[in-house]
Design an enzyme around this catalytic site. Structure first.
Site, PDB file in Angstrom:
ATOM      1  N   ASP A  29       0.852  -1.183   0.000  1.00 35.36           N
ATOM      2  CA  ASP A  29       0.000   0.000   0.000  1.00 35.36           C
ATOM      3  C   ASP A  29       0.889   1.235   0.000  1.00 35.36           C
ATOM      4  OD1 ASP A  29      -2.187   1.631   0.089  1.00 35.36           O
ATOM      5  OD2 ASP A  29      -2.912   0.969   2.042  1.00 35.36           O
ATOM      6  N   ASP A 123      -3.048   2.483  -5.906  1.00 36.26           N
ATOM      7  CA  ASP A 123      -1.962   2.530  -4.929  1.00 36.26           C
ATOM      8  C   ASP A 123      -1.879   1.317  -4.018  1.00 36.26           C
ATOM      9  OD1 ASP A 123      -4.310   3.113  -3.629  1.00 36.26           O
ATOM     10  OD2 ASP A 123      -3.464   4.691  -2.366  1.00 36.26           O
ATOM     11  N   GLU A 124      -2.557   0.243  -4.325  1.00 39.43           N
ATOM     12  CA  GLU A 124      -2.415  -0.944  -3.486  1.00 39.43           C
ATOM     13  C   GLU A 124      -2.677  -2.208  -4.279  1.00 39.43           C
ATOM     14  OE1 GLU A 124      -5.289  -1.769  -0.385  1.00 39.43           O
ATOM     15  OE2 GLU A 124      -6.669  -0.283  -1.219  1.00 39.43           O
TER      16      GLU A 124
END
Length: 421
Positions: A29, A123-124
């Site tokens: 993350d 983003d993860e």
């Protein structure tokens, strides 16, 4: 934190942070992703409360720096409330194209480790690294490698949870933010979960939390002791069974790399900044060879070729060109990338990173067979396919263009290159 969990903060580590036996799942993350990307171009704002989002009367917070979060600002909050909580915050408009470009580069790092990557957002992602152990080492070592590459190549940080299941890995990454690495050993899952509040369980929203609180269940451990049929009676069959299983760390879901590639690229961060155009061109050739091989391996061809050029101050520009027909030939990709670099006017500017990417992908079998710059492409196609066969048998470095062989013969073969993909 129990002795069965260890939190790793930045800095050298002599070995894995904890026993990662059986912990083949990573959850990665990015830390305050939108803000972190903005700070690459605005380093003077580091350490200050920064908010990314719409500044109008109906604007919403897209992301907040950790300094802003200290004032209670969080994503999805109305911007008017965020300004009241933190009037000194710097508000920046979002640039989703920029975030997508950085995200694509980060995911290339993931896929250089394992093909089993399940993206959850820009983003993860979840990664299954069990198959990468022989090549790269233990899961915790792989997690640290990813953190190092994200920091070195993109200038941002990420937090990584390492566990035996997706659910626990995601919880672990959350609890080691920002810029941390947390391993939850397979035999320490219950010790890790049971002290947590019930809201930590997937599926526990505000209403479900109120129901559980009414039943006197405030921690995961308390919920775990309730018979499943009681939870099902109170919460419904599906949710009751789901929460009981999670409370004991049971999560059979596998990492599912279901999202098709939207682009394929590669990039290189130099050990020292480079301003020699010939070195840059050779690097573009090497990256084009890598991208072309990945395209052919995946069975795709693409119409748009782009280059990324990052200067020493982290300012990054991209240039792209859409071809008349899709290609998977490294020769076409290289010539296009070289022309884009030369047209950018940065031939005497010191560069920290260069990248080559092909977008607008489609199955190669459905793409028309193109001519390469007014020449029949059969010879080039056959040559590159032959290189693929040699590389498959002997490794990617066994065959390469003559220009790259000469570079290796002239010195150590690196020309200032650093970590790449």
């Amino acid at each position: 934190m129990s002795r069965k969990q260890q939190l790793h903060r930045p800095g050298p580590q002599p070995g894995p942070p904890a026993d990662d036996t059986g912990c083949g799942i990573l959850h990665v993350d990015m830390d305050a992703f939108f803000v972190s990307v903005e700070l690459l171009e605005r380093p003077e704002l580091r350490g200050r409360p920064v908010v990314v989002g719409g500044a109008g009367p109906r604007g919403v917070v897209s992301a907040a720096s950790y300094e802003a979060r200290g004032f209670g600002v969080h994503s999805a909050m109305p911007m008017t409330r965020a300004r009241r909580l933190c009037p000194q915050a710097v508000v920046l408009p979002p640039d989703h194209g920029k975030y997508s470009r950085v995200s694509a580069a980060v995911f290339e790092i993931f896929r250089s480790v394992t093909p089993l990557v399940e993206g959850l957002s820009l983003d993860e992602a979840f990664l299954d690294v069990a198959g990468a152990r022989r090549r790269l080492g233990r899961p915790a070592v792989i997690a640290q490698l990813i953190r190092d590459q994200v920091r070195d190549q993109q200038g941002i940080t990420c937090s990584v949870g390492v566990a035996s299941t997706k659910f626990v890995a995601k919880l672990a990454s959350t609890r080691c933010k920002p810029d941390g690495l947390l391993v939850v050993p397979a035999d320490g899952v219950v010790d890790f979960l049971h002290p947590l509040p019930v809201a930590a369980l997937w599926g526990v929203g505000e209403r479900t939390e109120q129901t559980l609180t009414r039943l006197g269940l405030r921690t995961v451990g308390q919920l775990a002791q309730v018979p499943p049929d009681t939870l099902q009676r109170e919460l419904g069959n599906a949710l009751g069974a789901h929460l009981h299983a999670l409370a004991w760390g049971r999560d059979p879901r596998e990492v599912d790399p279901h999202t098709p590639d939207k682009s394929i690229g590669a990039e290189e961060t130099f050990d020292t900044d480079i301003d020699d155009p010939e070195v840059i061109r050779r690097e573009l050739l090497r990256l084009a060879e890598k991208v072309g091989a990945r395209l052919r391996e995946s069975g795709n061809a693409g119409r748009t070729v782009s280059v990324k050029l990052r200067m020493a101050n982290f300012k990054t520009i991209t240039r792209a060109r859409t071809l008349s027909e899709p290609t998977d030939l490294a020769r076409v990709i290289y010539i296009t990338a070289r022309e884009l670099y030369e047209a950018a006017g940065l031939e005497r500017v010191r560069l920290r990173l260069v990248g080559v990417r092909v977008e607008n992908l489609s199955p190669a079998g459905e793409a028309p067979r193109q001519l390469a710059f007014d020449e029949p492409d059969n010879g080039w196609r056959e040559a590159e396919q032959a290189m693929d066969q040699v590389a498959h048998r002997f490794g990617r470095g066994a065959v390469r263009p003559a220009a790259l062989v000469r570079r290796a013969a002239d010195g150590d073969g690196r020309d200032g290159r650093g970590r790449g993909q």
